[in-house]
Enzyme design. Sequence first.
Site, PDB file in Angstrom:
ATOM      1  N   SER A 138      -7.032   5.679   3.557  1.00 51.25           N
ATOM      2  CA  SER A 138      -7.032   4.769   2.414  1.00 51.25           C
ATOM      3  C   SER A 138      -7.420   3.363   2.860  1.00 51.25           C
ATOM      4  CB  SER A 138      -5.652   4.736   1.751  1.00 51.25           C
ATOM      5  OG  SER A 138      -5.417   5.903   1.006  1.00 51.25           O
TER       6      SER A 138
ATOM      7  N   LYS B  43       0.855  -1.191   0.000  1.00 52.51           N
ATOM      8  CA  LYS B  43       0.000   0.000   0.000  1.00 52.51           C
ATOM      9  C   LYS B  43       0.881   1.228   0.000  1.00 52.51           C
ATOM     10  CE  LYS B  43      -3.992   1.987   0.050  1.00 52.51           C
ATOM     11  NZ  LYS B  43      -3.413   2.929  -0.928  1.00 52.51           N
TER      12      LYS B  43
ATOM     13  N   LYS C 143       5.480   1.768  -2.937  1.00 55.43           N
ATOM     14  CA  LYS C 143       5.456   3.109  -3.519  1.00 55.43           C
ATOM     15  C   LYS C 143       5.760   2.989  -5.004  1.00 55.43           C
ATOM     16  CE  LYS C 143       4.743   7.348  -1.966  1.00 55.43           C
ATOM     17  NZ  LYS C 143       3.745   7.722  -0.946  1.00 55.43           N
TER      18      LYS C 143
ATOM     19  N   LYS D 241       5.069   3.287   8.443  1.00 57.54           N
ATOM     20  CA  LYS D 241       3.900   4.157   8.598  1.00 57.54           C
ATOM     21  C   LYS D 241       2.615   3.339   8.590  1.00 57.54           C
ATOM     22  CE  LYS D 241       3.815   7.881   6.099  1.00 57.54           C
ATOM     23  NZ  LYS D 241       3.650   8.796   4.932  1.00 57.54           N
TER      24      LYS D 241
ATOM     25  N   THR E  98      -4.653  13.446   5.138  1.00 55.67           N
ATOM     26  CA  THR E  98      -3.260  13.649   5.544  1.00 55.67           C
ATOM     27  C   THR E  98      -3.106  14.959   6.310  1.00 55.67           C
ATOM     28  OG1 THR E  98      -2.503  12.416   3.604  1.00 55.67           O
ATOM     29  CG2 THR E  98      -0.870  13.733   4.760  1.00 55.67           C
TER      30      THR E  98
ATOM     31  N   GLY F 260      -2.770   8.126  -4.564  1.00 58.24           N
ATOM     32  CA  GLY F 260      -2.133   9.312  -5.099  1.00 58.24           C
ATOM     33  C   GLY F 260      -0.943   9.752  -4.271  1.00 58.24           C
TER      34      GLY F 260
ATOM     35  N   GLN G  40       7.014   3.913   4.134  1.00 57.95           N
ATOM     36  CA  GLN G  40       5.602   3.538   4.085  1.00 57.95           C
ATOM     37  C   GLN G  40       5.348   2.245   4.848  1.00 57.95           C
ATOM     38  OE1 GLN G  40       3.552   5.663   1.870  1.00 57.95           O
ATOM     39  NE2 GLN G  40       1.987   4.890   3.248  1.00 57.95           N
TER      40      GLN G  40
END
EC number: 1.4.1.4
Length: 447
Positions: free
Chosen positions: A380, A92, A128, A116, A211, A167, A113
């Site tokens: 998300s 993701k 990513k 996170k 975000t 995105g 990521q």
Amino acid sequence: MDQTCSLESFLNHVQKRDPHQTEFAQAVREVMTTLWPFLEQNPRYRHMSLLERLVEPERVIQFRVVWLDDKNQVQVNRAWRVQFNSAIGPYKGGMRFHPSVNLSILKFLGFEQTFKNALTTLPMGGGKGGSDFDPKGKSEGEVMRFCQALMTELYRHLGPDTDVPAGDIGVGGREVGFMAGMMRKLSNNSACVFTGKGLSFGGSLIRPEATGYGLVYFTEAMLKRHGLGFEGMRVAVSGSGNVAQYAIEKAMAFGARVVTASDSSGTVVDESGFTPEKLARLCEIKASRDGRVADYAREFGLTYLEGQQPWSVPVDIALPCATQNELDVDAARVLIANGVKAVAEGANMPTTIEATDLFLEAGVLFAPGKAANAGGVATSGLEMAQNAARLSWKAEKVDARLHHIMLDIHHACVKYGGDNKHTNYVQGANIAGFVKVADAMLAQGVI
């Protein structure tokens, strides 16, 4: 590698394997430097070459994207998808379209990521992707043709239980829509393979805001824990895109006076602070094809610092929301000299390691991006849950879940960052995310 190797030996090993990937090496150094004392106290996390596996992506896909511009000329771009770690769920992470995109940047983003996503407590791995394509100055037809050409290769590597992109810089709702539409056509399947979609085809309310909102929710929790709050504070925000806009909106709602916004050309300074009306106008300008903050500054008769970042402006709170390494050690010195109380990262790794160390040494509250800007990927994950259940939640429910997740992330950072007067949020976020991923990897064996 030997399980008793030193931190420097391990970092040299990473650097030697990819000597030109400076952004990735920086990200690994930042994480491992804070993890190493924890690893020495918990040697089981050194077994089965866990660290070596953790810094190596499971898969890297690189391909060319060939498309026609409006003059019917053939254009060729590079694109990548870094599928970094799937120990706790499908890959993701966002897709970035910008001329600066390269494999090093995408590996750094995928590595970050992974931790996170683990912090959100949702079952999502890390990934990513992106391209060196620049959507700025392109017509809508050109952007659509590029997105469709990209998906003719990328679609075969995606799936709701495999890899779910979203995105990032240069990729908003329009681009996600073009890519998701082409994915549906190529795969003959309408399952959720993108998040950040439009509301008309499976998107989630609050996702565009997530975000920026999450950044402010986390920062407010950090401030409150130390007897502070946004109320009455002067705030500097860098950037003027999606994250910056919604961070400004939520900070204003919490009573802050936001005095800056910026883009790659310069910074606008508004000593009286943004208002909802001014922010709406900034959003309109930035939504236009070539809109710049300089246009906004001229329209309202405000100070414009051409070619400068916001960090010379005296503020209580700094929210870097633009791009990596935008806040260096010189900017950190200026902020500290001007009495900054807290810095929270809205962008991915916008603060250099040296600047981060300086903030921590000076006792400035510092929230790293993997914790502070996790609201986007958390929402998300909520979008994926809604799609899987064929449901659409009300905005209030999504916002409440987002707020709860950000408070949980803050709690995890405090747990591992030292429950004392000045929590080390960098250490806390890195250890909390690492433990979640490492435990899953150890439980699944050597794969």
